[in-house]
Design an enzyme around this catalytic site. Structure first.
Site, PDB file in Angstrom:
ATOM      1  CG  LEU A 129      -2.367   0.588   1.193  1.00 49.04           C
ATOM      2  CD1 LEU A 129      -3.224   0.204  -0.075  1.00 49.04           C
ATOM      3  CD2 LEU A 129      -3.268   0.911   2.472  1.00 49.04           C
ATOM      4  CG  HIS A 130       5.041   1.595   1.820  1.00 49.30           C
ATOM      5  ND1 HIS A 130       6.119   1.479   2.488  1.00 49.30           N
ATOM      6  CD2 HIS A 130       5.309   0.281   0.846  1.00 49.30           C
ATOM      7  CE1 HIS A 130       6.900   0.528   2.011  1.00 49.30           C
ATOM      8  NE2 HIS A 130       6.365  -0.139   0.876  1.00 49.30           N
ATOM      9  CG  ASP A 131       5.096  -0.010  -3.397  1.00 46.65           C
ATOM     10  OD1 ASP A 131       6.232   0.577  -2.307  1.00 46.65           O
ATOM     11  OD2 ASP A 131       5.199  -0.983  -3.702  1.00 46.65           O
ATOM     12  CD  GLU A 137       2.385  -0.756   3.928  1.00 47.46           C
ATOM     13  OE1 GLU A 137       2.718  -0.982   2.651  1.00 47.46           O
ATOM     14  OE2 GLU A 137       1.720   0.096   4.101  1.00 47.46           O
TER      15      GLU A 137
END
Length: 346
Positions: free
Chosen positions: A254-256, A283
């Site tokens: 998701l953090h990408d 994460e």
């Protein structure tokens, strides 16, 4: 009148300012496979290590290199200089011996081979808002990554290394009692699915990723001998719907991406779940006050370097997105170090 202000000291400034020195010493040792060699040999002198690694520097340089690793706690030492013998500390023996399944050096290898040079351009990333990796030379890093099996394996080993402890903790701490099926989106080598299946014998898991990843995942599944309860599924999480399951997990996915893409992926997860199902993201969740989880904020800056638009986030951020998508409740579960699992229930 007494001055009760604490005396100013430059110690922390210098520690952080020279931090790349310490980092490079460790990364060099991993590149040389020093800890793997010492795990095999049990202990070696500086001269033996110098000869084994083919180092052309002076003996004094080797002493400095090994004694710095000792000072950091990565090596044990008996004797001094020419009489010294070096061996692994318990941590490096467990986590940095390449022949052990607990090896997390894949991440360190990627840091050395790729990110060390790209982080040298952090200032440019902040000034421009643009990624500082292979994109600068016109190369799409993901296309290049998936086209080169060796680079892909290095990347997958890196992701497995950074998440191994988290996946182990999650597979044992999370309540799976009312769940039967799990899908790991962007599951890479299948490590999360395998650890859940190992610790939760009633669970059946699917690791979902691009075609180039499937042979690597199948080899890992074969190694764990869990083919009966862990399967692979081929797909692109941008183009394809997610497989239906009781729990949908994303680890370092998701953090990408930017906020719009994060919401799109969360909606896809929502649609793949039954009522009562859970969406889990593992994460480096930043604390809501944004003053404790330094690693989470550094990882977020790493997303600037790597993608330009991606960023890490707080539990409060995740809560807002979960409500927007339609999840009815959320919770957070600390895992290892700076990482947590944030959970949204349908």
């Amino acid at each position: 009148m007494e001055n009760n202000q604490p005396q100013a000291t430059p110690e922390s400034i210098m520690q952080i300012g020279t931090g790349f020195w310490a980092s490079k010493i460790l990364l060099a040792a991993v590149k040389f496979e020093l800890f793997t060699t010492l795990s095999e040999k049990k202990s070696m002198s500086a001269v033996e290590i110098k000869a084994h690694l083919g180092l052309k520097c002076t003996d004094r340089n080797v002493y400095d290199f090994l004694d710095a690793l000792t000072t950091f706690g990565f090596l044990n030492r008996e004797g001094l200089l020419a009489t010294a013998r070096y061996s692994n500390s318990s941590n490096t023996d467990f986590f940095l011996d390449k022949k052990k399944p607990t090896y997390i050096g894949g991440l360190l290898e990627m840091l050395n081979n790729r990110l060390y040079q790209f982080w040298g351009n952090l200032e440019e990333g902040l000034l421009t808002g643009l990624p500082q990796n292979e994109v600068k030379s016109g190369e799409n890093p993901f296309d290049a990554l998936y086209a080169d099996q060796d680079r892909l394996k290095e990347f997958i080993q890196a992701m497995s290394g950074i998440q191994m402890g988290n996946f182990m903790a999650f597979s044992q701490k999370f309540d799976f009692s009312k769940l039967k099926t799990l899908v790991d989106i962007g599951g890479s080598a299948g490590l999360l699915s395998l650890l859940v299946a190992k610790h939760q014998p009633h669970m059946h898991c699917v690791t979902f990723d691009l075609p180039a990843v499937e042979p690597i995942a199948n080899a890992t599944i074969q190694h764990y001998q869990l083919q009966d309860r862990v399967k692979t599924a081929i797909g692109d999480f941008f183009k394809d719907e997610f497989p239906y399951a009781d729990i949908v997990v994303m680890g370092n996915i998701l953090h990408d991406w930017d906020e719009e893409t994060k919401l799109m992926l969360m909606k896809k997860a929502y649609d793949a779940l039954p009522d009562g199902g859970a969406f889990v993201v593992i994460e480096s969740i930043i604390d809501d006050e944004r003053n404790k989880n330094a690693f989470g904020m550094m990882m977020s800056l790493n997303m600037l370097v790597e993608t330009g638009k991606g960023f890490d986030y707080t539990f409060a951020d995740f809560n807002n997105w979960a409500k927007t998508v339609g999840f009815k409740s959320t919770s957070i579960m600390p895992l290892t170090g700076p990482s947590s699992a944030v959970i949204a229930y349908k």
